[in-house]
Write a protein that holds these residues in place. Structure first.
Motif, short mmCIF file in Angstrom:
data_model
loop_
_atom_site.label_atom_id
_atom_site.label_comp_id
_atom_site.label_asym_id
_atom_site.label_seq_id
_atom_site.Cartn_x
_atom_site.Cartn_y
_atom_site.Cartn_z
N ALA A 98 -1.49 11.56 5.68
CA ALA A 98 -0.53 12.60 5.30
C ALA A 98 -0.65 12.93 3.81
CB ALA A 98 0.89 12.15 5.63
N ALA A 99 -1.03 11.94 3.01
CA ALA A 99 -1.19 12.15 1.57
C ALA A 99 -2.58 12.70 1.22
CB ALA A 99 -0.96 10.84 0.83
N LYS A 100 -3.38 13.02 2.26
CA LYS A 100 -4.72 13.59 2.07
C LYS A 100 -5.66 12.65 1.33
CE LYS A 100 -3.27 17.44 3.94
NZ LYS A 100 -3.61 17.78 5.33
N VAL A 101 -5.47 11.34 1.54
CA VAL A 101 -6.40 10.38 0.95
C VAL A 101 -7.74 10.51 1.67
CG1 VAL A 101 -6.90 7.91 0.70
CG2 VAL A 101 -4.58 8.78 0.29
N PRO A 102 -8.86 10.57 0.95
CA PRO A 102 -10.17 10.71 1.60
C PRO A 102 -10.41 9.59 2.61
CG PRO A 102 -10.38 11.06 -0.77
CD PRO A 102 -8.98 10.57 -0.53
N GLY A 140 -1.21 -1.55 11.54
CA GLY A 140 -1.28 -0.79 10.29
C GLY A 140 -1.29 0.71 10.49
N LYS A 141 -1.01 1.16 11.72
CA LYS A 141 -1.08 2.60 12.01
C LYS A 141 -0.12 3.41 11.13
CE LYS A 141 -0.83 5.93 15.82
NZ LYS A 141 0.03 6.87 15.07
N LYS A 142 1.07 2.89 10.90
CA LYS A 142 2.03 3.62 10.08
C LYS A 142 1.48 3.84 8.67
CE LYS A 142 6.82 3.39 8.42
NZ LYS A 142 8.08 2.60 8.42
N THR A 143 0.83 2.82 8.15
CA THR A 143 0.23 2.95 6.82
C THR A 143 -0.92 3.93 6.82
OG1 THR A 143 0.88 0.68 6.25
CG2 THR A 143 -0.88 1.66 4.95
N LEU A 144 -1.76 3.87 7.86
CA LEU A 144 -2.87 4.81 7.97
C LEU A 144 -2.36 6.25 8.06
CD1 LEU A 144 -5.26 2.96 10.46
CD2 LEU A 144 -5.45 3.11 7.97
N ASP A 145 -1.30 6.44 8.84
CA ASP A 145 -0.72 7.78 8.97
C ASP A 145 -0.20 8.28 7.62
OD1 ASP A 145 -1.31 7.81 11.65
OD2 ASP A 145 0.71 7.25 12.30
N ALA A 146 0.39 7.38 6.84
CA ALA A 146 0.90 7.76 5.52
C ALA A 146 -0.25 8.14 4.59
CB ALA A 146 1.71 6.61 4.92
N LEU A 147 -1.35 7.42 4.66
CA LEU A 147 -2.53 7.73 3.84
C LEU A 147 -3.11 9.10 4.22
CD1 LEU A 147 -4.19 4.20 3.95
CD2 LEU A 147 -3.25 5.30 1.91
N VAL A 153 0.84 -1.20 0.00
CA VAL A 153 0.00 0.00 0.00
C VAL A 153 0.88 1.25 0.00
CG1 VAL A 153 -1.63 1.37 1.36
CG2 VAL A 153 -2.01 -1.08 1.06
N GLN A 154 1.91 1.26 0.83
CA GLN A 154 2.78 2.44 0.90
C GLN A 154 3.57 2.63 -0.39
OE1 GLN A 154 4.64 3.42 4.77
NE2 GLN A 154 3.77 1.50 5.51
N ALA A 155 3.91 1.52 -1.05
CA ALA A 155 4.61 1.63 -2.33
C ALA A 155 3.66 2.13 -3.43
CB ALA A 155 5.20 0.28 -2.72
N TYR A 156 2.40 1.78 -3.33
CA TYR A 156 1.40 2.16 -4.34
C TYR A 156 1.00 3.63 -4.19
CZ TYR A 156 -3.15 2.10 -6.78
OH TYR A 156 -4.21 2.36 -7.62
N LEU A 157 1.06 4.13 -2.97
CA LEU A 157 0.53 5.46 -2.65
C LEU A 157 1.10 6.59 -3.50
CD1 LEU A 157 -1.33 7.09 -0.82
CD2 LEU A 157 0.47 7.12 0.91
N PRO A 158 2.41 6.67 -3.75
CA PRO A 158 2.95 7.82 -4.52
C PRO A 158 2.48 7.85 -5.97
CG PRO A 158 4.68 6.72 -3.27
CD PRO A 158 3.50 5.81 -3.25
N ALA A 159 2.11 6.69 -6.53
CA ALA A 159 1.74 6.66 -7.96
C ALA A 159 0.57 5.71 -8.17
CB ALA A 159 2.94 6.22 -8.81
#
Length: 292
Positions: A89-93, A80-87, A57-63
């Motif tokens: 931070a990227a302003k994913v709805p 999965g908190k780190k992944t949620l935080d990354a989402l 998921v984190q690899a997919y997020l930038p592109a």
């Protein structure tokens, strides 16, 4: 997903179970198809997924892939908190879905589902459906869809019992209803059937507690008039039923029943040696208290 289907009946929808996820699955399911059709990819139970899922998921997020809607369903908890935080931070709805646990909310959900389908059900049918399959909203929505597809006109109790009667008989709320009515024999018979078919003692005790809380709230408020009763957040049929049931209850009996169920709640959650005995004893005490 229904909105995606409305927008494009041919949209490709893929569901992934996070608990059985393998490395690379996200890349495969989101890769462009031969004819560049739009896709919806839903990953259920993200909190149960392996580290490979979070890494993908984190690899997919930038592109993110064009034409693909990726939905990640996280049931809560810290995994999965780190992944949620990354989402975030990227302003994913992000859509927060609070758990629907009360009978009033489940009743409202059923009525909304039926209204959206252009159908109605009487109050008894709604209650029967909530009693039978109300523990899971997806299952409740599917049950509404089945009733809409397989019946015509106003949906009544008979239709619900035809499809879900066996499950209704084994629910904790049927046990609670019989106990509240003072029918110890029926309550114990339903309880033993429920336990024999795999129902855990915990939700049965929870059903008893819910019923008694409703009686206590209505009993404490009824002298203040209809306006105060409406402010309890209960469906009108719940208030009417509680008022009828309270005719056989005294404040002392209600207090005794609440105490018995509180004790059973502790026992079925680890403080007792025999959860099934604890819940049966609570059912008998509630039935007896209704006549005090």
């Amino acid at each position: 997903m229904s909105l995606a289907r409305e927008a494009d009946p041919d949209v490709e929808i893929t569901r992934l179970d996070a608990a059985s996820y393998s490395a690379g699955m996200l890349g495969v399911t989101t890769s462009p198809s031969l004819f560049a059709e739009d896709k919806v990819v839903v990953v259920d139970g993200v909190e149960q997924g392996p580290d490979d899922l979070f890494a993908d998921v984190q690899a997919y997020l930038p592109a993110p892939a064009p034409g693909v809607v990726l939905v990640l369903r996280h049931g809560g908890g810290v995994r999965g908190k780190k992944t949620l935080d990354a989402l975030r931070a990227a302003k994913v709805p992000e859509v927060t879905c609070d758990a629907v646990t009360s009978d009033a909310d489940k009743t409202a959900f059923v009525m909304a589902e039926l209204k959206r389908a252009g159908r109605r059900a009487d109050a008894g049918a709604v209650r029967a459906l909530v009693d039978a399959v109300g523990s899971d909203l997806r299952e409740l929505a599917a049950s509404c869809a089945q009733l809409v597809a397989d019946t015509t006109g106003m949906i009544g109790v008979e239709a619900v019992e035809r499809y879900y009667g066996g499950r209704i008989e084994a629910t904790g709320f049927r046990v609670a209803d019989a106990a509240i009515a003072g029918d110890a024999g029926q309550a114990v018979a339903l309880l033993r059937h429920a336990l024999a078919t795999g129902l855990d003692p915990v939700p049965i005790v929870a059903a008893l507690a819910t019923k008694l809380r409703t009686l206590a709230k209505v009993g404490a408020t009824r002298s203040k008039g209809q306006g105060a009763l409406r402010e309890l957040g209960l469906a009108p049929w719940q208030v009417d039923r509680a008022l009828r049931e309270l005719r056989t209850w005294t404040p002392e009996g209600l207090a005794a029943a609440i105490g018995a169920v509180a004790a059973a709640d502790a026992e079925v959650k680890g403080e007792g040696r025999d959860p099934q005995f604890a819940v049966e004893r609570a059912v008998l005490r509630v039935a007896a208290a209704s006549r005090d």
